[in-house]
Design an enzyme around this catalytic site. Structure first.
Site, mmCIF file in Angstrom:
data_model
loop_
_atom_site.group_PDB
_atom_site.id
_atom_site.type_symbol
_atom_site.label_atom_id
_atom_site.label_comp_id
_atom_site.label_asym_id
_atom_site.label_seq_id
_atom_site.Cartn_x
_atom_site.Cartn_y
_atom_site.Cartn_z
ATOM 1 N N ALA A 156 0.860 -1.179 0.000
ATOM 2 C CA ALA A 156 0.000 0.000 0.000
ATOM 3 C C ALA A 156 0.895 1.229 0.000
ATOM 4 O O ALA A 156 2.064 1.153 0.378
ATOM 5 C CB ALA A 156 -0.860 -0.007 1.257
ATOM 6 N N GLY A 175 0.480 -5.159 0.581
ATOM 7 C CA GLY A 175 -0.686 -5.161 -0.315
ATOM 8 C C GLY A 175 -0.354 -5.691 -1.695
ATOM 9 O O GLY A 175 -1.221 -6.238 -2.377
ATOM 10 N N GLU A 198 -0.643 -9.266 -1.381
ATOM 11 C CA GLU A 198 -2.080 -9.557 -1.189
ATOM 12 C C GLU A 198 -2.833 -9.468 -2.523
ATOM 13 O O GLU A 198 -3.783 -10.212 -2.747
ATOM 14 C CB GLU A 198 -2.651 -8.594 -0.149
ATOM 15 C CG GLU A 198 -2.128 -8.866 1.263
ATOM 16 C CD GLU A 198 -2.564 -7.821 2.265
ATOM 17 O OE1 GLU A 198 -3.289 -8.193 3.212
ATOM 18 O OE2 GLU A 198 -2.210 -6.636 2.081
ATOM 19 N N GLU A 200 4.112 -5.815 7.005
ATOM 20 C CA GLU A 200 3.295 -4.816 7.699
ATOM 21 C C GLU A 200 3.638 -4.726 9.190
ATOM 22 O O GLU A 200 3.533 -3.661 9.794
ATOM 23 C CB GLU A 200 1.807 -5.164 7.537
ATOM 24 C CG GLU A 200 1.221 -4.841 6.175
ATOM 25 C CD GLU A 200 1.430 -5.937 5.148
ATOM 26 O OE1 GLU A 200 0.754 -5.905 4.103
ATOM 27 O OE2 GLU A 200 2.285 -6.819 5.368
HETATM 28 N N1 T1G Z 1 4.662 3.438 0.143
HETATM 29 C C1 T1G Z 1 5.165 4.644 -0.202
HETATM 30 N N2 T1G Z 1 6.489 4.880 -0.506
HETATM 31 C C2 T1G Z 1 7.292 3.823 -0.477
HETATM 32 C C3 T1G Z 1 6.838 2.522 -0.128
HETATM 33 C C4 T1G Z 1 5.452 2.349 0.178
HETATM 34 N N3 T1G Z 1 4.932 1.155 0.495
HETATM 35 N N4 T1G Z 1 7.903 1.682 -0.178
HETATM 36 C C5 T1G Z 1 8.955 2.424 -0.558
HETATM 37 N N5 T1G Z 1 8.606 3.698 -0.723
HETATM 38 C C6 T1G Z 1 9.476 4.802 -1.150
HETATM 39 C C7 T1G Z 1 10.566 5.129 -0.129
HETATM 40 O O1 T1G Z 1 10.110 6.027 0.841
HETATM 41 C C8 T1G Z 1 11.645 5.737 -1.016
HETATM 42 O O2 T1G Z 1 11.281 7.059 -1.283
HETATM 43 C C9 T1G Z 1 11.521 4.932 -2.297
HETATM 44 O O3 T1G Z 1 10.207 4.357 -2.266
HETATM 45 C C10 T1G Z 1 12.517 3.815 -2.377
HETATM 46 O O4 T1G Z 1 12.450 3.040 -1.200
HETATM 47 C C11 T1G Z 1 -2.929 -3.235 2.830
HETATM 48 C C12 T1G Z 1 -1.469 -1.729 4.612
HETATM 49 C C13 T1G Z 1 10.330 -1.902 -1.449
HETATM 50 C C14 T1G Z 1 12.080 -3.174 -0.249
HETATM 51 O O5 T1G Z 1 6.244 -2.198 4.104
HETATM 52 O O6 T1G Z 1 10.491 -2.255 2.278
HETATM 53 O O7 T1G Z 1 0.735 -2.881 2.230
HETATM 54 O O8 T1G Z 1 13.156 8.167 -0.192
HETATM 55 O O9 T1G Z 1 14.722 3.618 -0.321
HETATM 56 O O10 T1G Z 1 15.998 0.136 -0.318
HETATM 57 O O11 T1G Z 1 -1.801 -4.893 3.902
HETATM 58 O O12 T1G Z 1 11.159 0.365 0.198
HETATM 59 O O13 T1G Z 1 13.236 7.737 -2.627
HETATM 60 O O14 T1G Z 1 11.614 9.425 -1.682
HETATM 61 O O15 T1G Z 1 13.346 1.781 0.704
HETATM 62 O O16 T1G Z 1 15.336 -0.409 -2.702
HETATM 63 C C15 T1G Z 1 3.766 -2.792 3.143
HETATM 64 C C16 T1G Z 1 8.030 -0.937 2.275
HETATM 65 C C17 T1G Z 1 3.038 -1.500 3.200
HETATM 66 C C18 T1G Z 1 7.346 -2.207 2.016
HETATM 67 C C19 T1G Z 1 12.667 -1.115 -1.576
HETATM 68 N N6 T1G Z 1 4.980 -2.646 2.351
HETATM 69 N N7 T1G Z 1 9.130 -0.701 1.368
HETATM 70 O O17 T1G Z 1 13.778 -0.881 -0.799
HETATM 71 O O18 T1G Z 1 14.328 1.503 -1.585
HETATM 72 S S1 T1G Z 1 1.625 -1.616 4.231
HETATM 73 C C20 T1G Z 1 6.139 -2.347 2.923
HETATM 74 C C21 T1G Z 1 10.299 -1.371 1.474
HETATM 75 C C22 T1G Z 1 0.503 -2.530 3.329
HETATM 76 C C23 T1G Z 1 -1.610 -3.753 3.203
HETATM 77 C C24 T1G Z 1 -0.770 -2.873 4.040
HETATM 78 C C25 T1G Z 1 11.398 -0.934 0.579
HETATM 79 C C26 T1G Z 1 11.574 -1.795 -0.682
HETATM 80 P P1 T1G Z 1 12.377 8.155 -1.453
HETATM 81 P P2 T1G Z 1 13.770 2.493 -0.491
HETATM 82 P P3 T1G Z 1 14.978 0.060 -1.366
#
Ligand code: T1G
Length: 696
Positions: A66, A105, A108, A128
């Site tokens: 998400a 998500g 999912e 999450e």
């Molecule tokens: N939402 C918004 N921005 C995101 C994002 C996300 N989910 N993931 C990464 N970014 C932005 C981050 O801030 C950065 O921005 C750029 O992308 C690169 O990220 C319904 C509710 C995918 C493994 O927890 O673990 O889904 O600094 O520097 O090291 O059940 O990002 O460049 O401006 O980290 O290559 C669940 C979170 C959400 C994954 C890549 N998903 N992301 O790592 O790059 S909750 C997560 C990561 C959800 C549902 C629920 C990592 C990555 P900027 P980065 P990276």
């Protein structure tokens, strides 16, 4: 090709529709992406020529979850559930084509496809829990039906990213496509599904893997017990477990309701607010306002380390693990042999823990060499000094390195708090000198405090920040001051905890309060673990401090079976009447009257001076932004991530409350509590530390 919207397009490969999402940086499920998915599937399902649909993403990754930046905002566009219903309701096979990381998500969504195909480098996970929440789009109900209860419990409570090869083994993906040929592989897979009339496999309908767990609540009891220590203080892991229990004990749609209820509770709670804040704080720390992302960097192909002690060896492992050859220089052969032996020992332990294979260890050890000749570091691109923490010794080493190492190389010091500018002054190239403050054990601790000297060139800073990511560290930039960011604040806490002991609080009470707050260990137990005799000189000891007396008594910590605490043969600690007597005698000798100190006072007098020092660090621009301070404390000093960090915590408390308390303790406990000007200014302006994050 038909453009669905700005981030989605639908193309055709014969009778297979390909829905492509392209929303950099990580194809997060923002409103436009949800709309693109919803309309894209709608269009493909409605197209009579289309026999199957492939969902694929452009850029570096499949949907990584998400869009966290949308949390807490008004929801726009199609809901994720509507997208998933569209997918599960499709009369045509849907194949999710996964590369990069299918997370949260994103996974999912993929779990609502009938089949999943991935390239070998892909990884899948439901992280999450690291945001203080749980998979809120059916992940806790569909995942256990696909991979089984035990694996699902592991995945949702650790947030681990599972490699594609293992996803294949556990049934999370159905096939692997050739690396770089994902689209072709997925289209061929979809075409085969149509040709051979494969069933529309819906995760929600699968029962065999959860049936195996029905009537076996002991699975969950055992899982809770095994992980109790790891999950201590966190709310989300338990809620994730309850959802998996619901998946086993309730029909799918009932389980989904449980998931939504628990999700709603977590996402509106303080822990998730803190962990989401922290997610972005870690990513922001790598952004240096006056060192733009396109600043040229120095190629680091060969690293040298001066000193094969605990730190030197641990630091070397980081570079070897990243495939960078590293040479360690020592003055004596036995010191070098001892250092390399410790490194091999560390690696062998990581084989036992399953982190590395023996082949990998041999490969890493093959990249680490030793020498007794400083001149052997002449061609290094980076040399890190990790010798004894004394200015004269460090300056001597830097003067020698300056004469030896090629121009253009980076000369770094691993000092944990000495003046980097003074060290740089021992060379003719202070612009090439920087502090790289690793934390012990250096091969494990994620934090790297990068200390920018007054003359350090921007390419040297940019290279160091980039290198930190290469070796798997979280880097935070600090200016030069005694103790930099972390140790400078730690000193404030240390001073107060020592002072409170002299006022009547017992070490184990202080440790209990900080342990209950969420630190892995209190300062006195930490002292016993590290050894009370670090920096203690028997010849010069005159029993002036409680620590001196304990050391003089041979109570030097866990290693001697006694320190502040007494330890049994299994190193379990218990409060010590001996220490209590030593403290009592000290208080009486000082003429003070011991008094009862409440847990609240212990906590406030331990934490608030740190916050106050953090404000001073910001005033002096030693730290760029408050969130950097939080990253230092969470990654380097065990601050519980579900409290965000000291500066975030100050905002949760309210800066006005922190200021009021500081003034209160200033009156009773002295000027160590004199409020920082910045804190007074924030309160006067009705602002928070978070506002400063936005300004950096
Ligand atoms: N939402 C918004 N921005 C995101 C994002 C996300 N989910 N993931 C990464 N970014 C932005 C981050 O801030 C950065 O921005 C750029 O992308 C690169 O990220 C319904 C509710 C995918 C493994 O927890 O673990 O889904 O600094 O520097 O090291 O059940 O990002 O460049 O401006 O980290 O290559 C669940 C979170 C959400 C994954 C890549 N998903 N992301 O790592 O790059 S909750 C997560 C990561 C959800 C549902 C629920 C990592 C990555 P900027 P980065 P990276």
């Amino acid at each position: 090709m038909a453009e669905i919207n700005s981030v989605a397009d639908l193309s055709r490969d014969g009778d297979i529709a390909v829905l492509t999402i392209d929303s950099p940086p990580v194809n997060a499920l923002s409103a436009p992406v949800r709309d693109g998915l919803h309309h894209g599937f709608e269009k493909a399902v409605a197209d009579p020529e289309v026999k199957a649909i492939v969902l694929i993403c452009a850029g570096r990754t499949f949907i990584a979850g998400a869009d966290i930046t949308e949390f807490g905002g008004a929801r726009k566009g199609a809901s994720l559930f509507a997208v998933q219903e569209k997918m599960e309701g499709s009369p045509k096979p849907i194949v999710a084509a996964i590369h990069g990381t299918a997370l949260g998500g994103g996974l999912e969504v993929a779990l609502c496809a009938h089949y999943r195909v991935a390239v070998p480098s892909a990884r899948c996970g439901l992280p999450e829990v690291n945001l203080g929440i749980l998979p809120g789009a059916g992940g806790t109900q569909r995942l256990p039906r696909v991979v089984g209860v035990e694996k699902a419990l592991e995945m949702v409570t650790t947030g681990q990213h599972v490699a594609a090869s293992q996803c294949l083994e556990i049934g999370l993906v159905d096939a692997l496509a050739e690396e770089g040929k994902l689209r072709e592989g997925a289209v061929a897979f979809a075409r085969k599904a149509v040709a051979e009339g494969w069933p529309l496999k819906k995760a929600r309908d699968l029962t065999d893997k959860i049936a195996a767990a029905k009537g076996h609540p002991e699975i969950f009891t055992a899982f809770r017990t095994t992980n109790a220590r790891k999950f201590r203080g966190f709310k989300a892991p338990e809620y994730n477990i309850r959802c998996i229990e619901a998946a086993v004990n309730l029909p799918f749609d009932e389980g989904l309701k449980t998931e939504r209820t628990l999700f709603a509770e977590l996402i509106s709670g303080p822990q998730s607010a803190a962990q989401r804040y922290y997610f972005f704080a870690e990513r922001t720390a790598s952004k240096i306002p006056d060192v733009p992302a396109d600043t040229p960097t120095i190629a680091v192909k060969q690293v040298g380390i001066v000193g094969a002690g605990t730190m030197g060896g641990g630091i070397a492992m980081n570079f070897a693990n990243a495939g960078i050859p590293v040479k360690i220089v020592e003055v004596k052969q036995e010191a070098l042999d001892r250092g390399l032996k410790v490194v091999r020992g560390n690696y062998e332990r990581s084989v036992k823990s399953g982190r590395f294979t023996m082949d990998q260890v041999d490969k890493h050890m093959g990249l680490i060499s030793g020498s007794l000749d400083l001149a052997s570091l002449a061609d290094c691109d980076l040399v890190i000094e990790a010798v004894f923490e004394r200015m004269d010794i460090k300056k001597d080493v830097f003067a020698k390195l300056d004469a030896i190492v090629k121009q253009g190389a980076i000369l770094a010091t691993n000092t944990s708090g000495l003046n980097v500018d003074e060290i740089a002054g021992a060379t003719k190239r202070p612009e090439a000198v920087i502090g790289l403050h690793f934390f012990s054990p250096a091969n494990v601790m994620k934090l790297l405090e990068i200390v920018r000297g007054a003359k350090t060139r921007k390419p040297v800073i940019a290279t160091s920040m980039k290198l930190a990511k290469t070796i798997g560290k979280i880097a935070v930039l600090s200016g030069v001051c005694p103790g930099f960011i972390g140790n400078r604040m730690l000193r404030q806490r240390g001073a107060q905890t020592q002072k409170m002991v002299m006022e009547g609080a017992l070490p184990w009470d202080i440790d209990r309060v900080l342990y209950d707050f969420g630190f892995p260990m209190g300062p006195f137990a930490m002292g016993d673990l590290a050894g009370l005799d670090i920096g203690w000189v028997p010849e010069r000891s005159k029993g002036e401090t409680i620590r001196d007396v304990l050391c003089e008594m041979g109570r030097r910590g866990q290693k001697t079976g006694a320190g502040y605490y007494d330890y049994d043969e299994n190193r379990n600690a218990k409060p010590s009447p001996v220490t209590e007597k030593v403290i009592h005698d000290f208080i009486v000798k000082s003429g003070a009257n011991p008094r009862g100190i409440s847990d609240e006072e212990i906590l406030e007098r331990s934490i608030y001076p740190m916050i106050n020092e953090g404000a001073k660090i910001l005033e002096e621009r030693i730290a760029i932004r408050p969130s950097d301070i939080d990253v230092v404390w969470v990654n380097g000093y065990g601050w519980p991530v579900y409290r965000g960090g000291p500066m975030f915590y100050a905002d949760q408390l309210g800066p006005e409350r922190v200021l009021a308390k500081l003034r209160h303790y200033q009156a009773t406990a002295g000027d160590a509590f004199k409020p920082a000007a910045l804190l007074e200014k924030l309160v006067a302006e009705g602002r928070k530390f978070a506002d400063l994050n936005k300004e950096s």
